[in-house]
Design a protein around this motif. Structure first.
Motif, PDB file in Angstrom:
ATOM      1  N   LEU A  61      14.171 115.940  71.925  1.00 36.20           N
ATOM      2  CA  LEU A  61      14.926 114.773  70.837  1.00 36.20           C
ATOM      3  C   LEU A  61      14.773 114.959  69.457  1.00 36.20           C
ATOM      4  O   LEU A  61      13.741 115.300  69.038  1.00 36.20           O
ATOM      5  N   ASN A 113      20.645 110.884  73.419  1.00 36.13           N
ATOM      6  CA  ASN A 113      19.980 110.643  72.103  1.00 36.13           C
ATOM      7  C   ASN A 113      20.433 108.883  72.040  1.00 36.13           C
ATOM      8  O   ASN A 113      20.110 108.350  70.756  1.00 36.13           O
ATOM      9  N   GLU A 160      13.688 119.976  68.296  1.00 37.39           N
ATOM     10  CA  GLU A 160      14.707 119.931  69.541  1.00 37.39           C
ATOM     11  C   GLU A 160      14.720 121.190  70.103  1.00 37.39           C
ATOM     12  O   GLU A 160      15.897 121.297  70.893  1.00 37.39           O
ATOM     13  N   MET A 186       9.537 113.855  75.338  1.00 33.56           N
ATOM     14  CA  MET A 186      10.834 113.785  74.477  1.00 33.56           C
ATOM     15  C   MET A 186      10.873 114.967  73.458  1.00 33.56           C
ATOM     16  O   MET A 186      11.435 114.983  72.275  1.00 33.56           O
TER      17      MET A 186
END
Length: 344
Positions: free
Chosen positions: A318, A283, A24, A315
């Protein structure tokens, strides 16, 4: 490539496993070194591939598992750029970053991603898409103390990218995508020389070529910038007419949960359009029906055989379980519309 209706893919990166790098996070340092790192990157690439196959994506990628960042990892392999001599610059007029400096003539002594592409090709029969940074976005991620001309440096990068792209094509890549988020910012340069340098980067290629133009990863600097753009985001209006006349095959854009007027797609009528139907800045996992609704709206402006459902952007920032859910939603939503079109 087969002529499957509404073939799905990601726009770029997928989250890295925690044993490879801190998840992330962009520019996350590798947790291993040497041969162990090489093996771990390949393992992560296979995990990323399996995630895409499990979600029934039609066009797969490496998930950018072997690179820390979609621009700088490519630049790291070039001569003429000093990563120790750093300067602070404004990235796409949005945020300040410490970046490496161009200190001499730029060149590519060896291929950058070709061995990774060969590894991916050896592990799947699916069509492969490979992302490279575009020339304009590359120059916007550097301090240039040598050429002192954004345009001249962009042309040099275009030649280097073309060398890499030709080797990727020879390695079995079906679609080569150039990431150009800078096209949504520097409109005069896009039309003066940005599209021209992009065409230089695809010169001589037989595989499909794409340009990905989005509003950026779902990081705070980008989401804050989006809040300043008002109720309609019309940036694509500046670049699409020129791209419609270009030799690029596919234009990839951001549509899900954005304020982009869908009718702007009409400006690239005739091109294949990779429609972002997954929001990477939240999210919250889309429902298949939400994805389907975005695709239905796009079909008013692009022929069904030229619509490729995708994600808005990469992404990498994420959580893995969120990205996994979004991939499954993308595939399921595309299937809903595909079945409708086929009368099932």
């Amino acid at each position: 490539m087969s002529k499957l209706l509404l073939p799905t893919s990601t726009a770029g990166s997928l989250p890295k496993p925690s044993w490879l790098a801190e998840p992330e996070k962009l520019w996350s340092p590798w947790k291993l070194e040497g041969d162990a790192l090489t093996e771990a990157k390949q393992d992560a690439l296979l995990v990323s591939l399996q995630e895409q196959l499990a979600a029934n994506l039609d066009i797969v990628s490496d998930g950018e598992q072997t690179r820390q960042h979609f621009v700088t990892t490519f630049i790291e392999h070039l001569q003429g750029v000093d990563f120790n001599q750093r300067e602070t610059v404004r990235i796409r007029n949005r945020y300040d970053a410490s970046v490496p400096s161009v200190v001499g003539a730029v060149s590519r002594p060896n291929s950058v991603f070709v061995e990774d592409a060969k590894f991916l090709r050896a592990h799947t029969d699916k069509p492969i898409k490979w992302a490279l940074p575009g020339p304009m976005t590359m120059i916007d991620t550097l301090y240039d103390g040598y050429y002192k001309s954004r345009e001249k440096l962009a042309w040099e990068f275009a030649k280097i990218l073309n060398e890499e792209a030709k080797e990727l094509e020879a390695a079995g890549v079906d679609i080569i995508q150039f990431d150009e988020p800078a096209f949504n910012v520097f409109f005069d340069e896009v039309n003066d020389w940005g599209v021209a340098t992009l065409e230089r980067a695809i010169e001589g290629l037989s595989c499909q070529t794409a340009v990905h133009i989005c509003y950026g990863y779902g990081i705070k600097a980008n989401t804050d910038w989006k809040k300043t753009l008002g109720s309609e985001w019309r940036q694509y209006e500046e670049s699409f007419p020129k791209l419609q006349q270009s030799k690029i095959d596919i234009v990839s854009l951001e549509c899900q949960n954005s304020h982009v007027p869908m009718e702007l797609i009409e400006l690239i009528r005739g091109k294949t359009v990779m429609v972002g139907a997954i929001d990477v800045a939240t999210n919250t996992i889309e429902t298949p029906e939400e994805v389907a609704q975005t695709l239905r709206r796009a079909l008013d402006f692009v022929d069904a055989d030229k619509l490729y459902p995708s994600t808005n952007c990469g992404m990498a920032p994420l959580p893995r379980q969120v990205a996994r859910g979004k991939l499954h939603a993308l595939s399921a939503g595309a299937k809903i519309v595909r079945d409708e079109l086929l009368g099932k």
